[in-house]
Motif scaffolding. Structure first.
Motif, PDB file in Angstrom:
ATOM      1  N   MET A  78      -0.729   0.301  -6.059  1.00  0.00           N
ATOM      2  CA  MET A  78      -2.084   0.733  -5.697  1.00  0.00           C
ATOM      3  C   MET A  78      -2.882   1.141  -6.933  1.00  0.00           C
ATOM      4  SD  MET A  78      -2.598   0.319  -2.458  1.00  0.00           S
ATOM      5  CE  MET A  78      -3.943   1.412  -2.008  1.00  0.00           C
ATOM      6  N   ALA A  79      -2.249   1.852  -7.852  1.00  0.00           N
ATOM      7  CA  ALA A  79      -2.933   2.276  -9.081  1.00  0.00           C
ATOM      8  C   ALA A  79      -3.362   1.072  -9.911  1.00  0.00           C
ATOM      9  CB  ALA A  79      -2.030   3.196  -9.895  1.00  0.00           C
ATOM     10  N   THR A  84      -6.665  -0.262  -8.454  1.00  0.00           N
ATOM     11  CA  THR A  84      -7.756   0.695  -8.207  1.00  0.00           C
ATOM     12  C   THR A  84      -9.023   0.244  -8.925  1.00  0.00           C
ATOM     13  OG1 THR A  84      -6.223   2.527  -7.912  1.00  0.00           O
ATOM     14  CG2 THR A  84      -8.498   3.102  -8.491  1.00  0.00           C
ATOM     15  N   LYS A 118       2.731   3.475  -4.883  1.00  0.00           N
ATOM     16  CA  LYS A 118       1.666   4.122  -5.668  1.00  0.00           C
ATOM     17  C   LYS A 118       1.351   3.365  -6.949  1.00  0.00           C
ATOM     18  CE  LYS A 118       2.364   8.695  -3.776  1.00  0.00           C
ATOM     19  NZ  LYS A 118       2.573  10.116  -3.995  1.00  0.00           N
ATOM     20  N   SER A 170       0.809  -1.218   0.000  1.00  0.00           N
ATOM     21  CA  SER A 170       0.000   0.000   0.000  1.00  0.00           C
ATOM     22  C   SER A 170       0.841   1.266   0.000  1.00  0.00           C
ATOM     23  CB  SER A 170      -0.972  -0.004   1.184  1.00  0.00           C
ATOM     24  OG  SER A 170      -0.273  -0.162   2.400  1.00  0.00           O
TER      25      SER A 170
END
Length: 93
Positions: free
Chosen positions: A74-75, A78, A71, A68
Motif C-alpha cells: 500500500m505504501a 500511495t 502495508k 490491501s
C-alpha cells in the motif's frame, strides 16, 4: 457495465487515457468490469484487494495487483492513483 463506466467517464478517466492511473477496490463482478473498462480507456490500473488468490487474474488482464492488507504494498502505491473506484460494498479499515 454502466455502473462502472459512468463514474470512469464522469470523473475523467476516459478523457485522460494513458495519463490517468485508476485504482479499483475489489475484483468481483463490478471490479472486474471496472478494470476492463479502465484498461480499454488506456489507463494504468491498480486493483486493491485482500484476496491474493485473484492476483493472477488481475495481472492476466494487464492490471497491477496490490494486496490491501500489506502495508508495504500500500505504501508503494500511495499517491499514484488519479481516481479510485470502490466496488466493495462492505466497510473498509
Amino acid at each position: 457495465g454502466i455502473t462502472t463506466y459512468s463514474p470512469l467517464a464522469f470523473f475523467g478517466a476516459k478523457d485522460k487515457g494513458s495519463a490517468c492511473t485508476t485504482g479499483v477496490i475489489g475484483f468481483g463482478g463490478l471490479g472486474h468490469m471496472a478494470v476492463k473498462l479502465a484498461l480499454s480507456m488506456g489507463n494504468t490500473v491498480y486493483v486493491f484487494s485482500t484476496s491474493v488468490g485473484k492476483k493472477a487474474a488481475v495481472e492476466e488482464l494487464g492490471a497491477k495487483f496490490v494486496c490491501s492488507a500489506d502495508k508495504d504494498q500500500m505504501a508503494a502505491v500511495t499517491g499514484k492513483c488519479n481516481f479510485i473506484l470502490d466496488t466493495v460494498s462492505g466497510n473498509h479499515d
